[in-house]
Design a protein around this motif. Structure first.
Motif, PDB file in Angstrom:
ATOM      1  N   ARG A   1       2.784   9.101  10.444  1.00 31.92           N
ATOM      2  CA  ARG A   1       1.519   9.253   9.744  1.00 31.92           C
ATOM      3  C   ARG A   1       1.680   9.102   8.235  1.00 31.92           C
ATOM      4  N   MET A   2       2.854   9.473   7.750  1.00 35.64           N
ATOM      5  CA  MET A   2       3.081   9.416   6.309  1.00 35.64           C
ATOM      6  C   MET A   2       3.637   8.068   5.860  1.00 35.64           C
ATOM      7  N   VAL A   3       4.359   7.383   6.741  1.00 33.66           N
ATOM      8  CA  VAL A   3       5.072   6.177   6.304  1.00 33.66           C
ATOM      9  C   VAL A   3       4.695   4.935   7.094  1.00 33.66           C
ATOM     10  N   SER A   4       3.737   5.051   8.038  1.00 29.99           N
ATOM     11  CA  SER A   4       3.455   3.942   8.956  1.00 29.99           C
ATOM     12  C   SER A   4       3.100   2.649   8.242  1.00 29.99           C
ATOM     13  N   LYS A   5       2.100   2.692   7.390  1.00 26.00           N
ATOM     14  CA  LYS A   5       1.628   1.466   6.763  1.00 26.00           C
ATOM     15  C   LYS A   5       2.679   0.805   5.861  1.00 26.00           C
ATOM     16  N   PRO A   6       3.255   1.528   4.895  1.00 28.91           N
ATOM     17  CA  PRO A   6       4.262   0.873   4.051  1.00 28.91           C
ATOM     18  C   PRO A   6       5.508   0.411   4.828  1.00 28.91           C
ATOM     19  N   VAL A   7       5.862   1.165   5.870  1.00 25.57           N
ATOM     20  CA  VAL A   7       7.023   0.764   6.668  1.00 25.57           C
ATOM     21  C   VAL A   7       6.732  -0.520   7.425  1.00 25.57           C
ATOM     22  N   LYS A   8       5.511  -0.635   7.987  1.00 23.14           N
ATOM     23  CA  LYS A   8       5.149  -1.870   8.691  1.00 23.14           C
ATOM     24  C   LYS A   8       5.186  -3.062   7.744  1.00 23.14           C
ATOM     25  N   ASP A   9       4.681  -2.861   6.533  1.00 20.61           N
ATOM     26  CA  ASP A   9       4.734  -3.945   5.553  1.00 20.61           C
ATOM     27  C   ASP A   9       6.178  -4.341   5.235  1.00 20.61           C
ATOM     28  N   LEU A  10       7.025  -3.325   5.116  1.00 22.50           N
ATOM     29  CA  LEU A  10       8.419  -3.594   4.787  1.00 22.50           C
ATOM     30  C   LEU A  10       9.135  -4.299   5.945  1.00 22.50           C
ATOM     31  N   VAL A  11       8.831  -3.865   7.180  1.00 24.41           N
ATOM     32  CA  VAL A  11       9.429  -4.509   8.364  1.00 24.41           C
ATOM     33  C   VAL A  11       8.990  -5.963   8.461  1.00 24.41           C
ATOM     34  N   GLY A  12       7.682  -6.196   8.218  1.00 28.29           N
ATOM     35  CA  GLY A  12       7.189  -7.568   8.241  1.00 28.29           C
ATOM     36  C   GLY A  12       7.882  -8.435   7.209  1.00 28.29           C
ATOM     37  N   ALA A  13       8.097  -7.865   6.029  1.00 29.72           N
ATOM     38  CA  ALA A  13       8.790  -8.605   4.980  1.00 29.72           C
ATOM     39  C   ALA A  13      10.231  -8.928   5.390  1.00 29.72           C
ATOM     40  N   MET A  14      10.854  -7.990   6.053  1.00 34.66           N
ATOM     41  CA  MET A  14      12.238  -8.218   6.500  1.00 34.66           C
ATOM     42  C   MET A  14      12.307  -9.346   7.538  1.00 34.66           C
TER      43      MET A  14
ATOM     44  N   GLN B   1      13.714 -15.160   8.800  1.00 36.93           N
ATOM     45  CA  GLN B   1      13.349 -16.511   9.209  1.00 36.93           C
ATOM     46  C   GLN B   1      13.639 -17.546   8.119  1.00 36.93           C
ATOM     47  N   ASP B   2      13.503 -17.180   6.872  1.00 33.99           N
ATOM     48  CA  ASP B   2      13.721 -18.143   5.784  1.00 33.99           C
ATOM     49  C   ASP B   2      14.301 -17.406   4.586  1.00 33.99           C
ATOM     50  N   ALA B   3      15.547 -17.001   4.726  1.00 33.96           N
ATOM     51  CA  ALA B   3      16.167 -16.177   3.692  1.00 33.96           C
ATOM     52  C   ALA B   3      16.351 -16.929   2.385  1.00 33.96           C
ATOM     53  N   GLU B   4      16.616 -18.234   2.471  1.00 37.68           N
ATOM     54  CA  GLU B   4      16.950 -18.996   1.279  1.00 37.68           C
ATOM     55  C   GLU B   4      15.761 -19.151   0.329  1.00 37.68           C
ATOM     56  N   ASN B   5      14.559 -19.356   0.889  1.00 40.91           N
ATOM     57  CA  ASN B   5      13.378 -19.630   0.054  1.00 40.91           C
ATOM     58  C   ASN B   5      12.413 -18.450  -0.059  1.00 40.91           C
ATOM     59  N   TYR B   6      12.793 -17.291   0.496  1.00 41.26           N
ATOM     60  CA  TYR B   6      11.877 -16.146   0.545  1.00 41.26           C
ATOM     61  C   TYR B   6      11.734 -15.498  -0.839  1.00 41.26           C
ATOM     62  N   ARG B   7      10.514 -15.066  -1.135  1.00 42.12           N
ATOM     63  CA  ARG B   7      10.239 -14.327  -2.377  1.00 42.12           C
ATOM     64  C   ARG B   7       9.560 -13.024  -2.002  1.00 42.12           C
ATOM     65  N   TYR B   8      10.043 -11.901  -2.522  1.00 43.78           N
ATOM     66  CA  TYR B   8       9.536 -10.585  -2.119  1.00 43.78           C
ATOM     67  C   TYR B   8       9.123  -9.763  -3.334  1.00 43.78           C
ATOM     68  N   LYS B   9       8.006  -8.985  -3.137  1.00 49.92           N
ATOM     69  CA  LYS B   9       7.537  -8.045  -4.143  1.00 49.92           C
ATOM     70  C   LYS B   9       7.455  -6.678  -3.510  1.00 49.92           C
ATOM     71  N   SER B  10       8.013  -5.658  -4.150  1.00 50.20           N
ATOM     72  CA  SER B  10       8.107  -4.320  -3.555  1.00 50.20           C
ATOM     73  C   SER B  10       6.712  -3.731  -3.290  1.00 50.20           C
ATOM     74  N   VAL B  11       6.646  -2.872  -2.249  1.00 47.42           N
ATOM     75  CA  VAL B  11       5.381  -2.242  -1.849  1.00 47.42           C
ATOM     76  C   VAL B  11       5.350  -0.809  -2.361  1.00 47.42           C
ATOM     77  N   ASP B  12       4.116  -0.243  -2.430  1.00 48.05           N
ATOM     78  CA  ASP B  12       3.949   1.143  -2.864  1.00 48.05           C
ATOM     79  C   ASP B  12       3.993   2.066  -1.650  1.00 48.05           C
ATOM     80  N   GLY B  13       4.194   3.328  -1.878  1.00 44.83           N
ATOM     81  CA  GLY B  13       4.234   4.315  -0.818  1.00 44.83           C
ATOM     82  C   GLY B  13       4.882   5.576  -1.328  1.00 44.83           C
ATOM     83  N   ILE B  14       5.317   6.450  -0.420  1.00 44.58           N
ATOM     84  CA  ILE B  14       5.994   7.660  -0.829  1.00 44.58           C
ATOM     85  C   ILE B  14       7.278   7.299  -1.571  1.00 44.58           C
ATOM     86  N   TYR B  15       7.874   8.243  -2.205  1.00 39.27           N
ATOM     87  CA  TYR B  15       9.010   7.994  -3.081  1.00 39.27           C
ATOM     88  C   TYR B  15      10.141   7.242  -2.382  1.00 39.27           C
ATOM     89  N   GLU B  16      10.498   7.707  -1.196  1.00 38.06           N
ATOM     90  CA  GLU B  16      11.606   7.106  -0.481  1.00 38.06           C
ATOM     91  C   GLU B  16      11.294   5.650  -0.078  1.00 38.06           C
TER      92      GLU B  16
END
Length: 579
Positions: A305-318, A323-338
């Motif tokens: 309940r506390m980490v579901s949404k940001p964790v799903k976003d992070l998993v999707g990014a992973m 799938q395309d590690a060489e050309n991938y560009r990532y921007k960090s997501v917000d959420g709880i401190y950890e």
């Protein structure tokens, strides 16, 4: 700023929560597993190893004693007949008959006190005119004992015959000679050695035989010991009494034969029995794992309940990064401190991995070259020693023409092996390298095999890896032809198949068991070659890719064919292309 501080105070530290929960589960699980494992299995481990080792050693000792008793009976039978013989010709005929009837008897000799041969028989073999050192005669030992045994040695009494034997001897009486007479029988040691080799004490355990002085009579890994690649603590083992002794993780089971001359040593490892009982531990761990999973599921429901949404976003990014590690560009997501810290760390990791990927590309070529050099930088001193020993023997026998041919073949063999540092040489040179190797081996294995080449002349100028055929031919000789009774044949063919070069090395030897054929290219079986079958296959695949390499077809008692597939490489391609 006040709102941000208030949110930080209200947030729960995910790292603290996970550390407490996982630590608690790990401590409970480890405690339960440790208690059950120590209480149930510690005592049974040593008992099982002891019982298995004692049984194997007892069987080996009984077999050797039975074999020894049979030898004594044969020796006494011959002794009785010698006393009845009226002339030397009659003893000679009887000795020849006994060696012909008894396959394990290599020779029967009658010596005087000084070691002079009074009579002999050895399946019609021709006695050497000049015997430099008779390893089958020990006057001092013979004179002190009514019955004695000489440890395994090479018999060197007959022309072109050097079998591995054990000599048994006793004093006899005969009216044909006034002085003391010793009757000696040279017995093949191979039957005892074969049984000792097959004694299994677990997958890693083995048996060997020592004499009363602690010297090795027979060891299944004797060549490795003599080469300094394996050690046995003979001093410690020789000082132990009969029974079972534990030293570290090794169990020694020792039994002395009835005559007191030889001792059978069984070596086993306690670690092997862990696997046989580990399944019980797995069941206990499985039960605890189920409980832990249920508890973890409940906990994760709270955390989700506390980490579901940001964790799903992070998993999707992973997943996108995978799938395309060489050309991938990532921007960090917000959420709880950890989660925010983890997301920032992942962003930094993406950058580092992409930099490392580029670096790895540049290092890969260097690594592949290093692997190739490591595969090639193996030398076969055993083959060179035997070849030089054969040349020396030919020189001593006055066979200078053969010695010259063998030296010439050896020189050409090493000249092509060096090949000015080039990895790729012409197929013509590779075939000449194989011919020179077979010339040397045909001298060493006289009348044991024949060979022939079937070559498509149009492919001789194409290039191939050097030292490709010789390890395959060596394997055919040592593991196929050398074990045959009849004459063997090796056929080397070189041809083409559309865009590829095809080599085949066929022999009519003993073949390879079906269960070993699948693993032959994964684990080298060659104990003598500097560059074995697996090595050749690895070199070809590193150079030209997985499409090329070796294929093994074998049928026991019929023979083995090893097919080598290579691309067609011209001289210019071999120079210009970096493989």
């Amino acid at each position: 700023m006040g709102k941000i501080k208030r949110k930080q105070k209200e947030s729960i530290s995910l790292s603290l929560l996970l550390i407490v929960l996982i630590s608690l589960q790990a401590v409970i699980l480890l405690g339960i597993c440790t208690v059950f494992f120590v209480s149930i299995y510690s005592d049974s481990l040593y008992e099982a190893v002891t019982m298995n080792s004692e049984q194997a050693v007892s069987q080996a000792a009984t077999t050797i004693e039975n074999y020894s008793d049979g030898i004594k009976e044969n020796l006494q039978l011959v002794s009785n007949k010698v006393e009845e013989c009226q002339n030397w010709e009659e003893t000679r005929d009887f000795f020849e008959m006994m060696t012909s009837m008894r396959s394990e008897v290599v020779a029967i000799m009658l010596y005087d006190r000084e070691g002079n041969i009074l009579s002999y028989g050895s399946k019609g073999e021709v006695l050497k005119e000049n015997i430099r050192s008779n390893l089958s005669f020990d006057g001092g030992l013979f004179a002190q004992n009514d019955y004695c045994v000489i440890a395994p040695h090479v018999q060197n009494l007959f022309v072109n015959r050097y079998p591995w034997v054990v000599t048994v001897a006793q004093k006899v009486k005969t009216d044909l000679y006034e002085g003391e007479v010793y009757l000696a029988m040279d017995i093949k040691f191979s039957s005892i050695a074969a049984y000792v080799d097959n004694v299994g004490i677990g997958q890693q355990g083995y048996c060997y035989v020592i004499d009363s002085n602690g010297d090795i009579i027979y060891h299944p890994q004797q060549q490795l010991i003599y080469a300094g690649l394996k050690e046995e603590d003979l001093g410690m083992v020789g000082s132990l009494e009969d029974g079972v002794h534990k030293s570290g993780g090794i169990i020694y089971s020792i039994q002395t034969l009835n005559d007191g001359n030889w001792r059978v040593i069984g070596v086993s490892y306690t670690s092997e029995l862990i696997q046989s009982k580990i399944n019980d531990v797995y069941r206990l761990i499985g039960m605890n794992a189920v409980i832990c999973l249920i508890a973890a599921a409940l906990i994760m429901m709270l955390i989700a309940r506390m980490v579901s949404k940001p964790v799903k976003d992070l998993v999707g990014a992973m997943k996108e990064f995978e799938q395309d590690a060489e050309n991938y560009r990532y921007k960090s997501v917000d959420g709880i401190y950890e989660i925010h810290t983890l997301s920032s760390s992942f962003e930094h990791m993406v950058i580092i991995i992409q930099e490392l990927m580029e670096k790895v590309k540049q290092e890969e070529i260097t690594l592949r070259k290093t692997e190739l050099k490591a595969l090639q930088a193996q030398i076969n001193p055993h083959f060179l020693y035997n070849t030089l020993d054969s040349i020396q023997w030919m020189c001593e026998q006055g066979e200078m023409d053969k010695a010259v041919k063998m030296v010439s073949a050896l020189a050409k063999l090493f000249r092509i092996s060096i090949s000015k540092g080039r990895e790729l040489i012409s197929i013509e040179d590779e075939l000449n390298h194989a011919r020179n190797y077979l010339i040397i081996q045909s001298f060493r294995y006289k009348d044991q095999f024949t060979y022939r080449f079937e070559v498509d002349e149009s492919i001789l100028q194409y290039r191939c890896n050097k030292i490709t055929l010789q390890p395959i031919i060596e394997n055919a000789i040592y593991h196929g032809i050398d074990r045959m009774v009849d004459e063997g044949e090796i056929v080397i063919s070189a041809g083409q198949d559309e865009e590829d070069i095809i080599f085949r090395v066929s022999d009519n030897g003993v073949g390879i068991p079906e269960e070993k054929v699948e693993n032959i290219l994964k684990h080298d079986i060659d104990g003598k070659s500097g560059i074995g079958i697996k090595n050749v296959n690895d070199r070809i695949k590193i150079y030209f890719g997985d499409k090329y390499g070796l294929h093994v077809d074998s049928e026991q008692d019929e023979g083995t064919t090893i097919t080598i597939r290579l691309p067609k490489i011209t001289e210019n391609e071999g120079k210009d292309k970096v493989w």
